[in-house]
Each structure stands twice: as C-alpha cells, then as structure tokens.
Design a protein around this motif. Structure first.
Motif, PDB file in Angstrom:
ATOM      1  N   TYR A 134      -8.858 -13.141   0.104  1.00 35.69           N
ATOM      2  CA  TYR A 134      -7.990 -12.570  -0.922  1.00 35.69           C
ATOM      3  C   TYR A 134      -8.691 -12.546  -2.279  1.00 35.69           C
ATOM      4  O   TYR A 134      -8.152 -12.028  -3.234  1.00 35.69           O
TER       5      TYR A 134
ATOM      6  N   LEU B 144     -12.241  -5.568  -9.575  1.00 35.69           N
ATOM      7  CA  LEU B 144     -11.062  -5.534 -10.447  1.00 35.69           C
ATOM      8  C   LEU B 144     -11.241  -4.434 -11.504  1.00 35.69           C
ATOM      9  O   LEU B 144     -10.291  -3.741 -11.868  1.00 35.69           O
TER      10      LEU B 144
ATOM     11  N   ASP C 239      -1.179 -15.680  -2.688  1.00 36.60           N
ATOM     12  CA  ASP C 239      -2.621 -15.744  -2.967  1.00 36.60           C
ATOM     13  C   ASP C 239      -3.235 -14.350  -3.092  1.00 36.60           C
ATOM     14  O   ASP C 239      -4.260 -14.178  -3.741  1.00 36.60           O
TER      15      ASP C 239
ATOM     16  N   ASP D  76       0.829  -1.205   0.000  1.00 34.84           N
ATOM     17  CA  ASP D  76       0.000   0.000   0.000  1.00 34.84           C
ATOM     18  C   ASP D  76       0.866   1.260   0.000  1.00 34.84           C
ATOM     19  O   ASP D  76       0.541   2.255  -0.651  1.00 34.84           O
TER      20      ASP D  76
ATOM     21  N   ARG E  30      -4.925  -9.302  -6.493  1.00 32.05           N
ATOM     22  CA  ARG E  30      -5.653  -8.058  -6.264  1.00 32.05           C
ATOM     23  C   ARG E  30      -4.727  -6.834  -6.344  1.00 32.05           C
ATOM     24  O   ARG E  30      -5.180  -5.723  -6.556  1.00 32.05           O
ATOM     25  N   TYR E  31      -3.438  -7.056  -6.155  1.00 27.36           N
ATOM     26  CA  TYR E  31      -2.500  -5.931  -6.255  1.00 27.36           C
ATOM     27  C   TYR E  31      -1.976  -5.728  -7.675  1.00 27.36           C
ATOM     28  O   TYR E  31      -1.659  -4.611  -8.060  1.00 27.36           O
TER      29      TYR E  31
ATOM     30  N   ALA F 153     -10.344  -1.120 -10.079  1.00 29.93           N
ATOM     31  CA  ALA F 153      -8.898  -0.847 -10.049  1.00 29.93           C
ATOM     32  C   ALA F 153      -8.383  -0.453 -11.428  1.00 29.93           C
ATOM     33  O   ALA F 153      -7.509   0.407 -11.552  1.00 29.93           O
TER      34      ALA F 153
ATOM     35  N   VAL G 287      -3.400  -5.682 -10.387  1.00 26.62           N
ATOM     36  CA  VAL G 287      -4.276  -4.911 -11.294  1.00 26.62           C
ATOM     37  C   VAL G 287      -4.138  -3.407 -11.082  1.00 26.62           C
ATOM     38  O   VAL G 287      -4.761  -2.627 -11.790  1.00 26.62           O
ATOM     39  N   LYS G 288      -3.311  -2.983 -10.142  1.00 24.16           N
ATOM     40  CA  LYS G 288      -3.239  -1.544  -9.832  1.00 24.16           C
ATOM     41  C   LYS G 288      -2.503  -0.773 -10.927  1.00 24.16           C
ATOM     42  O   LYS G 288      -1.566  -1.278 -11.539  1.00 24.16           O
TER      43      LYS G 288
ATOM     44  N   ASP H  16      -1.297  12.871   2.589  1.00 21.86           N
ATOM     45  CA  ASP H  16      -1.454  12.931   1.137  1.00 21.86           C
ATOM     46  C   ASP H  16      -2.544  13.959   0.848  1.00 21.86           C
ATOM     47  O   ASP H  16      -3.723  13.742   1.151  1.00 21.86           O
TER      48      ASP H  16
ATOM     49  N   VAL I  53     -11.346 -11.396  -5.122  1.00 23.38           N
ATOM     50  CA  VAL I  53     -11.832 -10.053  -5.461  1.00 23.38           C
ATOM     51  C   VAL I  53     -13.001 -10.187  -6.428  1.00 23.38           C
ATOM     52  O   VAL I  53     -12.859 -10.804  -7.483  1.00 23.38           O
TER      53      VAL I  53
ATOM     54  N   ARG J 203     -15.049   5.313 -11.525  1.00 24.96           N
ATOM     55  CA  ARG J 203     -15.116   4.574 -10.259  1.00 24.96           C
ATOM     56  C   ARG J 203     -16.363   4.967  -9.470  1.00 24.96           C
ATOM     57  O   ARG J 203     -17.013   4.116  -8.851  1.00 24.96           O
TER      58      ARG J 203
ATOM     59  N   GLU K  98      -7.590   5.170  -5.966  1.00 20.22           N
ATOM     60  CA  GLU K  98      -8.795   4.383  -5.676  1.00 20.22           C
ATOM     61  C   GLU K  98      -9.433   4.845  -4.369  1.00 20.22           C
ATOM     62  O   GLU K  98     -10.660   4.887  -4.238  1.00 20.22           O
ATOM     63  N   ARG K  99      -8.621   5.181  -3.397  1.00 18.48           N
ATOM     64  CA  ARG K  99      -9.157   5.692  -2.123  1.00 18.48           C
ATOM     65  C   ARG K  99      -9.861   7.026  -2.342  1.00 18.48           C
ATOM     66  O   ARG K  99     -10.927   7.285  -1.782  1.00 18.48           O
TER      67      ARG K  99
ATOM     68  N   GLU L 171      -9.415   0.348   1.770  1.00 17.66           N
ATOM     69  CA  GLU L 171      -8.234  -0.167   2.467  1.00 17.66           C
ATOM     70  C   GLU L 171      -7.269  -0.876   1.528  1.00 17.66           C
ATOM     71  O   GLU L 171      -6.068  -0.892   1.766  1.00 17.66           O
ATOM     72  N   GLN L 172      -7.786  -1.468   0.452  1.00 18.37           N
ATOM     73  CA  GLN L 172      -6.919  -2.195  -0.471  1.00 18.37           C
ATOM     74  C   GLN L 172      -6.591  -1.356  -1.696  1.00 18.37           C
ATOM     75  O   GLN L 172      -6.021  -1.872  -2.662  1.00 18.37           O
ATOM     76  N   GLY L 173      -6.947  -0.089  -1.664  1.00 21.89           N
ATOM     77  CA  GLY L 173      -6.824   0.727  -2.863  1.00 21.89           C
ATOM     78  C   GLY L 173      -5.556   1.549  -2.925  1.00 21.89           C
ATOM     79  O   GLY L 173      -4.942   1.857  -1.903  1.00 21.89           O
ATOM     80  N   THR L 174      -5.185   1.915  -4.147  1.00 19.93           N
ATOM     81  CA  THR L 174      -4.145   2.919  -4.337  1.00 19.93           C
ATOM     82  C   THR L 174      -4.683   4.258  -3.842  1.00 19.93           C
ATOM     83  O   THR L 174      -5.870   4.388  -3.529  1.00 19.93           O
ATOM     84  N   ALA L 175      -3.839   5.259  -3.813  1.00 21.68           N
ATOM     85  CA  ALA L 175      -4.301   6.585  -3.392  1.00 21.68           C
ATOM     86  C   ALA L 175      -5.450   7.046  -4.293  1.00 21.68           C
ATOM     87  O   ALA L 175      -6.446   7.605  -3.816  1.00 21.68           O
TER      88      ALA L 175
ATOM     89  N   LEU M 168       2.056   1.977  -3.359  1.00 21.75           N
ATOM     90  CA  LEU M 168       0.982   2.410  -4.255  1.00 21.75           C
ATOM     91  C   LEU M 168       0.362   3.727  -3.822  1.00 21.75           C
ATOM     92  O   LEU M 168      -0.496   4.266  -4.510  1.00 21.75           O
ATOM     93  N   GLY M 169       0.751   4.227  -2.666  1.00 21.82           N
ATOM     94  CA  GLY M 169       0.087   5.414  -2.137  1.00 21.82           C
ATOM     95  C   GLY M 169       1.074   6.486  -1.708  1.00 21.82           C
ATOM     96  O   GLY M 169       1.339   7.443  -2.426  1.00 21.82           O
ATOM     97  N   TRP M 170       1.640   6.300  -0.550  1.00 21.02           N
ATOM     98  CA  TRP M 170       2.464   7.355   0.039  1.00 21.02           C
ATOM     99  C   TRP M 170       3.735   7.642  -0.757  1.00 21.02           C
ATOM    100  O   TRP M 170       4.113   8.797  -0.959  1.00 21.02           O
TER     101      TRP M 170
ATOM    102  N   PHE N 284       3.305   9.698  -3.852  1.00 22.70           N
ATOM    103  CA  PHE N 284       2.998  11.080  -3.455  1.00 22.70           C
ATOM    104  C   PHE N 284       4.281  11.807  -3.053  1.00 22.70           C
ATOM    105  O   PHE N 284       4.528  12.946  -3.445  1.00 22.70           O
TER     106      PHE N 284
END
Lengths: 282, 225
Positions: free
Chosen positions: B49, B56, A89, A51, A93-94, B59, A96-97, B128, B51, B74, B99-100, B93-97, A54-56, A59
């Motif tokens: 895990y 998907l 597993d 995360d 889900r990651y 994302a 696809v970002k 952020d 989705v 979105r 997506e959040r 919680e599982q998203g990029t900035a 992908l986020g902080w 930025f």
C-alpha cells in the motif's frame, strides 16, 4: 434552479435518474463511498469500488452533463470487520486523486471501539491531505452519537469548519450548529428528513452552512429530493437567492475547501451572466 | 464529454512557456523525484500500500500544473522515471481514468516491447471513450495483434471515438479482408436496424483495399524531454 447534490450514491442509480436529475437542475454531485448493502470481505473489493468512483462513474455522469466528485473512506459499519480494516492503510494512495474532495463517509454506526479508531484515524488523514471530512451521524441513538462525534472532531487536527455533519434532524441540528461544523440534511421519502420539515429547520436556523442532499442509494430514496426542497423553500417564501445558497453555493463552499472542485458544466439558468465555468475553492 | 482525440503531449520546453513559476518549481521537484526513482531499482511490492513519492506527484499533477497539462506532465514523469512494467501496471491499475489515460498515451515513448499490451487490452475492454481513444495510439499500432486491433477499430466506430484517433490506421488496414468483412457486417446491421452507419466506417473500409506495399513503418514517437 441549479442544484449540487452533496451526497448521493450514483453507483446504485440508473441512467434514467441521471437524466431526471439533469432535467431538475442538478449539475454537480458528490458521491461518498459507503457500504453496498452486501458486506464486503476484502480490501480488494473496496479498491474496485473506489476505482469505479474515480473512473467509470464520473464518465457516466458526464454523459448527462453532471460533474461528479467523490469522497473516499472506510465506512463505520465495515470498520468493525477486521477483513476490511486494511483499507485504512491503503487510503493515502487514494486521497491524492484529483476528484476526491473529502474523506467520507466516516463517523459512527454502533459506536464501537473499532469505529472510534477508524473515525479518529480518518479525521487525521483528512488533515494530512488538506481535505475536509464528511461525517455520517448514526441512525440509532442519534443524539448521543452526534455528541460523541463532535467530541472526536474537537480532539482531531481538523477544524470544525472543515467538517460536514450529515443526516441531521430536528433533535441534532442545534448541537451540530453550535459545534461550528457544517450541517447536512438527507431528504428521504419516509425516513430521515422530508422537504417540509427541512423548510421548517431552515426557517428556524437559517441558510448559513446548511447543505441538503438526497442521499439516494439502493434503498427507498429519491434523487430528486434536492429539487423538491428548492420548490418547497420557494413556496414557503424563501428567495431564489436563498435556494441558490443552500442548493449550490454552500456545497461549493464546503467541498471547495479541498481545492479540487471543478465545475465545468453550464448552469441551467443564466445565474452567472453566461459564465459556464465555475471553479470552486479558487 | 468529448470525443476528440487526445491533445498532443507537450515537451518540457513547451510546458515551461505555459506554466507559472510555482507550477514550474513543482515540476522540477517532481522530475527530480522521478529521476531518483530511475536510478534505483523499483522494489515496491505489487501488493504494497506504500506509494513512491514520484507516484504521488503523478496523481497530483493536474492540481499543480493545470488539468489541461496533466497528460503531458504525467508523460514526462513516466519517461524521467524510466517507468518499467511493474510501475506502469501499478499506476494504471490504481489510477483514475485520467491517470490511466496518461499511461496509455506514454507507452510508445518507453522501451517496453510488447510487454504492456495487457494494459492496452484492459483499456479496450472498458466503455470509457477517453480510455479507448488513448489505447489505439502508436503503441497499439506497433504491437496489437490483428484480431484485437480489428476489434479496437470496430469499438471506436461503436462508441463514437473518431477513427482519426487510431494510429497508423491506413498501414494496418491495407489489404485487411477480415476487417473489411467486419465493417461490412456492422454496416449491414446498422442498415437493418434503420440506424445511421458511422461516418468513419466507409473511410476505414476504403483503406482496407489491397494497395501497394506499406511504406516503412515510422518508429513509435519518442517523448521530448
């Protein structure tokens, strides 16, 4: 000189580093997920790390005019710890970002059966997600490790031109190039490669499909080593176009295969006739 | 980095005029998957895990419809899926900035009451500025309790988010003596340090003056579909 560092662990670096990198010409980088020095004990610890990549961290990079992308994976060292393997597993889900441009770092550390499984499974995940793969070659027993890595790549669903073999040196460069994969070199102050040896490799093997990175992290390393290589190349008689190929166009071409590279930062010199928007892979 | 407030979300009709054929077809399929999810109970376990397909799509929206339209696409997916708190929490919680941010921008269009406040409060704890700006929209204006709302305004001034990003700033500031005190203290601290006082501070301070009764609160904006 515009620089794309295709392998650097910015999570471990300071804002002064970002500023110095920008001043040296770095405008884009890829941060591969790897181990953190301190072993992790649960998948949740990986997810917080992913995360952050992908986020902080993007930025933070943006504050300094640097485009940040990442590669995500279960690294070979922690692939041996059953407390961490459920990360495999969760990776779909990651992967696809938007800013994930490869699966990585994968590869071998000690060449165990658990590492065999994690490497093959993650090469398959890369193929399924339309992503290239960043493959770390081991520090110990390097040549044998490289050959075993190439065998696993051949058996995978991923074409060699979608694989970057990293941390190469004089003893592994020939096998790596013969495999059809891209060749990555990490330039360190006192291990891996240095800038003058790198120039010698480029003189012998050419600049095609070669990437140079600082692999800077929490150990003794230097985020400006990419620039040092550019300077050493010019001093050795390479042209500015050669430098641009190695330090910018090659990493853009490799990671651009993901279709997810977005480089909206201005080049430090007007190399593209004032066009500040460069989109890789399109 | 930009400090400009998020662009307004576009409706499906507006997007159709901007998207190419392939993107429109992708969006049709994505919205159909979201509608399918809306018609079925969300049984995804919190710790799973796996989705759901429409998540998907959530994302990948930027890659198929353009990063500049990712927020709007979105938001459409969230409304089409009638996303409830479990799905929103998962996506946040599982998203990029990015997506959040889209979750935060859409909260006011969903029927959530105050239940999604933990997501807003999480975003306000980050540094952020894209998340902070998205967190102070109509949903926060409607539901954030006074203490946290005042801190959100102060955080905007601290981090350089224009106070114009704060929804219903005038209504919520009016007569707020505590906010006025906090702004005054912040200004004093800046002056003592020889640093400039953020331009928006005096604007908000002026809004804290007691005034006539607040006009009718507009209901949270709803997402066109």
């Amino acid at each position: 000189m515009r620089i794309f560092d295709p392998h650097i662990h910015m999570t471990s670096r300071t804002t002064d580093d970002y500023q110095a990198m920008y001043d040296a010409g770095v405008r884009a980088l890829v941060e591969p997920s790897f181990w953190l020095g301190q072993p992790r004990t649960s998948p949740a610890s990986f997810f917080d790390y992913f995360d952050a990549l992908l986020g902080w961290e993007p930025f933070r990079a943006a504050q300094y005019g640097i485009a940040h992308h990442c590669t995500l994976a279960l690294n070979p060292k922690e692939a041996n710890d059953p407390r961490c393997t459920p990360v495999l597993d969760a990776l779909p889900r990651y992967l696809v970002k938007d800013s994930v441009v490869a699966v990585g770092e994968i590869g071998y550390d000690s060449m165990t059966p658990a590492e065999d499984h994690a490497l093959a499974a993650q090469l398959q995940l890369a193929a399924e997600h339309g992503l290239p793969a960043l493959v770390h070659t081991p520090h110990r027993d390097k040549l044998a490790g490289l050959r075993r890595t190439i065998d696993v790549v051949r058996e995978s669903g991923l074409a060699p031109e979608r694989v970057l073999l990293d941390h190469l040196n004089e003893t592994t460069v020939k096998d790596a190039r013969d495999s059809g994969c891209w060749a990555g070199f990490s330039i360190y102050p006192d291990t891996k490669m240095d800038e003058d040896r790198m120039v010698a490799v480029l003189q012998l093997h050419g600049t095609e499909k070669v990437l140079v990175n600082s692999a800077a992290d929490w150990g003794r390393s230097d985020p400006l080593k990419t620039r040092r290589v550019g300077d050493a190349m010019l001093a050795a008689g390479f042209t500015e176009d050669d430098v641009d190929q190695v330090l910018w166009r090659n990493p853009v071409a490799f990671y651009g295969q993901s279709g997810r590279l977005h480089l909206d930062t201005a080049a430090p010199e007007p190399l593209h006739e004032g066009n500040s928007i460069l989109r890789g892979g399109e | 980095m930009t400090h400009t407030p998020p662009s307004p979300l576009l409706s499906r009709k507006e997007l159709d005029t901007l998207l190419g054929g392939a993107a429109r077809a992708w969006l049709d399929e994505a919205l159909a998957e979201a509608a399918h999810a809306a018609a079925h109970d969300d049984t995804t376990p919190a710790e799973s895990y796996s989705v759901p397909p429409w998540e998907l799509r959530y994302a990948a929206a930027g890659r198929h419809c353009g990063l500049e339209h990712a927020d709007s696409v979105r938001a459409l997916l969230l409304t089409e899926a009638h996303a409830g708190l479990p799905a929103l929490t998962r996506l946040y919680e599982q998203g990029t900035a990015a997506e959040r941010r889209a979750v935060l921008l859409t909260l006011s269009a969903l029927d959530l009451g105050a239940t999604a406040l933990p997501l807003v409060e999480d975003a306000l704890r980050t540094n952020d500025t894209t998340l902070v700006a998205a967190a102070v929209g109509p949903y926060a204006a409607a539901h954030l309790e006074p203490h946290n709302w005042r801190h959100a305004v102060l955080k905007c001034l601290f981090t350089g988010v224009p106070v114009e990003a704060v929804a219903e700033l005038a209504r919520r500031s009016r007569g707020d003596a505590e906010l006025a005190r906090m702004l005054g203290d912040f200004a004093s601290e800046r002056i003592a340090a020889g640093r400039p006082v953020p331009a928006g501070l005096h604007h908000v301070l002026a809004l804290t003056a007691p005034g006539p009764a607040a006009p009718t609160v507009p209901t949270a904006s709803t997402q066109e579909s």
